[in-house]
Design a protein around this motif. Structure first.
Motif: not given
Length: 85
Positions: A16-20, A22, A47, A50
């Motif tokens: 998922p496109d989240d902090r984790s 990145c 959701q 990426c």
């Protein structure tokens, strides 16, 4: 380090496109990986998901050397009058 523990030359990191996500990309970069191509993005049940490929620089160098060798072989065969099919 055993062969099973050696770093992979290529990794596709997805999530998922989240902090984790990145943080996982940042960790791979800190380990010496470089980005390979652009990220891919899709949706799943609302959701954003990426995907980013990363490679170790030595893998790129090995691939480049293999291509150079293959091209040299083709040119040698062509110069010698051989077939290039």
């Amino acid at each position: 380090m055993s062969a099973d523990e050696s770093p992979l030359s290529y990794r596709l990191i997805t999530g998922p496109d989240d902090r984790s996500f990145c943080e996982r990309i940042s960790a791979a970069l800190a380990q010496g990986y470089v980005l390979h191509g652009s990220p891919a993005v899709t949706g799943n049940a609302g959701q954003v998901i990426c995907a980013q490929a990363v490679v170790l620089p030595h893998a790129i160098a090995l691939a480049d050397a293999a291509v150079t060798s293959a091209v040299d072989g083709l040119e040698s065969a062509h110069d010698a009058g051989g077939e290039t099919a």
